[in-house]
Design an enzyme around this catalytic site. Structure first.
Site, PDB file in Angstrom:
ATOM      1  N   ARG A 198       0.641  -0.844  -0.438  1.00 22.51           N
ATOM      2  CA  ARG A 198      -0.290   0.146  -0.203  1.00 22.51           C
ATOM      3  C   ARG A 198       0.784   1.079   0.267  1.00 22.51           C
ATOM      4  O   ARG A 198       0.544   2.477  -0.557  1.00 22.51           O
ATOM      5  CB  ARG A 198      -1.010   0.250   1.381  1.00 22.51           C
ATOM      6  CG  ARG A 198      -1.965   1.250   1.408  1.00 22.51           C
ATOM      7  CD  ARG A 198      -2.496   1.416   1.997  1.00 22.51           C
ATOM      8  NE  ARG A 198      -3.762   2.193   2.233  1.00 22.51           N
ATOM      9  CZ  ARG A 198      -3.432   3.450   2.710  1.00 22.51           C
ATOM     10  NH1 ARG A 198      -1.932   3.774   3.522  1.00 22.51           N
ATOM     11  NH2 ARG A 198      -4.087   4.851   2.619  1.00 22.51           N
ATOM     12  N   TYR A 251       0.516 -13.343  -0.330  1.00 26.50           N
ATOM     13  CA  TYR A 251       1.086 -12.740  -1.797  1.00 26.50           C
ATOM     14  C   TYR A 251       2.694 -12.642  -1.316  1.00 26.50           C
ATOM     15  O   TYR A 251       2.847 -11.788   0.120  1.00 26.50           O
ATOM     16  CB  TYR A 251       0.340 -12.898  -2.521  1.00 26.50           C
ATOM     17  CG  TYR A 251      -0.359 -11.574  -1.863  1.00 26.50           C
ATOM     18  CD1 TYR A 251       0.040 -10.513  -1.929  1.00 26.50           C
ATOM     19  CD2 TYR A 251      -1.414 -11.473  -1.010  1.00 26.50           C
ATOM     20  CE1 TYR A 251      -0.048  -8.758  -1.053  1.00 26.50           C
ATOM     21  CE2 TYR A 251      -2.573 -10.683  -0.715  1.00 26.50           C
ATOM     22  CZ  TYR A 251      -1.650  -9.443  -1.139  1.00 26.50           C
ATOM     23  OH  TYR A 251      -2.913  -8.554  -0.366  1.00 26.50           O
ATOM     24  N   ASP A 260     -13.955   4.145   0.823  1.00 25.46           N
ATOM     25  CA  ASP A 260     -14.603   4.491   1.977  1.00 25.46           C
ATOM     26  C   ASP A 260     -15.474   4.790   2.900  1.00 25.46           C
ATOM     27  O   ASP A 260     -16.432   4.012   3.385  1.00 25.46           O
ATOM     28  CB  ASP A 260     -13.279   3.625   3.420  1.00 25.46           C
ATOM     29  CG  ASP A 260     -12.503   2.219   2.462  1.00 25.46           C
ATOM     30  OD1 ASP A 260     -13.300   1.453   2.359  1.00 25.46           O
ATOM     31  OD2 ASP A 260     -11.928   2.135   2.883  1.00 25.46           O
TER      32      ASP A 260
END
Length: 408
Positions: free
Chosen positions: A106, A209, A287
């Site tokens: 991120r 991952y 969000d």
């Protein structure tokens, strides 16, 4: 409506806020981003950018930067928890040709967007904590230090506890889902490939991952429980609690869990999609408008979609009010459908006996007989392109595709 020289204030320097800032600036607007943190720092961990998000980054001129920054996903692999035995493997190169899915830290995506926004002339003001917002034709942002600011348009990209959403909708109490999640990163000591690995266990699952140059592994571990943890990424937990909760997970899962020395824990809450997304010259996105659980890996991707549609709707409208109304009309039903899909998805990885064994056999059979169909089952999410209102552009082939979902 011409956006040139319009003064726009965006609250929140997250993925959606920075993408919107860049898109507005590319249309000639004067954009200021308010961020309450003291710096745009390495917050959070891994996220997945699927083709619908890649389409927006491509339109913003950042697709190549993304490709240099993050590993491209090659496969999605579902495994049983006890020994890590493979249940289903879906090869994305074979069954989703030309569709790129990326594993991104991120912080790397935030830095990519922030750098591009600043180069485009966007002003990012740090240590700007918003206290409240007054709606109107020219909204007023009241800061905690007593200062005020605003502009021709104010956009709330300020996340789960959005002041902008509260100004438009009031405060709604979220519902605890009965699930908590741990998030951590560890070194990729065993050269794990660019695949999303999901270890499925009774009442819990673990997804992993690689990130960056594949030197890191992202870990997200979800457990069903009656007690709950606070929302947010910043509640630190003892790694031994994580290992105790996932005792019995073997294979690569056990190896990765054994490496964890720092971990964050948060409760997963279901927030309703906002009923009102705009009033006057105030709007919300990401969000703030439609918080989603992480089980479709779509939080960041929906925010990117919002950013593009918001700017496009205003650019093509005659008035601000008409543009914001068009923005909500184009986004509401899609985001609500994705949020509902994410809410109902986690149980698939949490089956207990006697249901788990036959369910895994069905997955194995589906992988052998109809792998392409399994890859395409969520194409309505991953194949959507808001920059062209069509299937996401491909590099090699116009076919469709989207994998079995994994956790963000």
């Amino acid at each position: 409506m011409r956006l040139t020289d319009r003064k726009i204030t965006i609250i929140g320097a997250g993925i959606g806020g920075l993408a919107a800032a860049l898109a507005f600036s590319q249309q000639g607007a004067e954009v200021t981003v308010l961020e309450q943190a003291e710096a745009i720092t390495e917050v959070g961990a891994g996220i997945q950018i699927s083709p619908n998000g890649v389409a927006v980054l491509r339109a913003l001129g950042l697709a190549d930067d993304l490709a240099w920054t993050a590993p491209r996903a090659r496969a999605v692999v579902l495994r049983s928890h006890r020994r890590g035995r493979e249940v289903l493997r879906l090869d994305l190169d074979q069954y989703a040709p030309g569709r790129n899915f990326y594993f991104v830290h991120r912080a790397d995506l935030i830095n990519l967007l922030a750098d591009a926004a600043r180069r485009s002339g966007v002003k990012v003001r740090l240590l700007q904590k918003v206290d409240r917002i007054s709606c109107g034709a020219r909204p007023v942002v009241h800061l905690a230090n007593g200062a005020q600011c605003g502009g021709d348009l104010v956009i709330g990209a300020d996340g789960l506890h959005s002041k902008a959403r509260a100004a438009l909708n009031g405060v709604a109490k979220p519902r605890f889902t009965g699930q908590v999640a741990w998030r951590a990163t560890v070194a990729n000591l065993h050269n794990h490939p660019a695949e999303a690995q999901v270890f499925m266990g009774p009442g819990r699952h673990l997804a992993t991952y690689p990130l960056r140059d594949s030197s890191l592994m992202n870990i997200v571990a979800v457990q069903e429980r009656k007690t709950w943890a606070d929302e947010g990424w910043h509640q630190q937990d003892d790694p031994e609690n994580l290992r105790a909760a996932f005792q019995g997970f073997g294979g690569a899962a056990a190896e990765l869990l054994g490496q964890v020395d720092q971990v964050a824990l948060w409760g997963l809450f279901r927030h309703p999609v906002a009923e009102v997304w705009h009033k006057g010259a105030l709007a919300i996105m990401g969000d703030a408008a439609h918080p989603t659980l992480p089980f479709m890996a779509q939080g960041a991707n929906l925010a990117l979609e919002d950013a593009w549609v918001l700017v496009d709707a205003l650019r093509t409208a005659k008035t601000t009010e008409a543009g914001l109304a068009a923005y909500q009309a184009r986004r509401h039903d899609r985001t609500a459908r994705v949020v509902d899909a994410a809410t109902g998805n986690a149980w698939k990885y949490h089956l207990r006996q006697p249901l788990a064994w036959p369910a895994h056999q069905i997955l194995r059979l589906g992988g052998r007989l109809a792998p392409q169909r399994m890859v395409q089952q969520f194409d309505w999410i991953y194949g959507h392109d808001v920059t062209g209102d069509s299937a996401a552009p491909t590099e090699n082939d116009p076919g469709t595709g989207g994998p079995v979902t994994t956790l963000a």
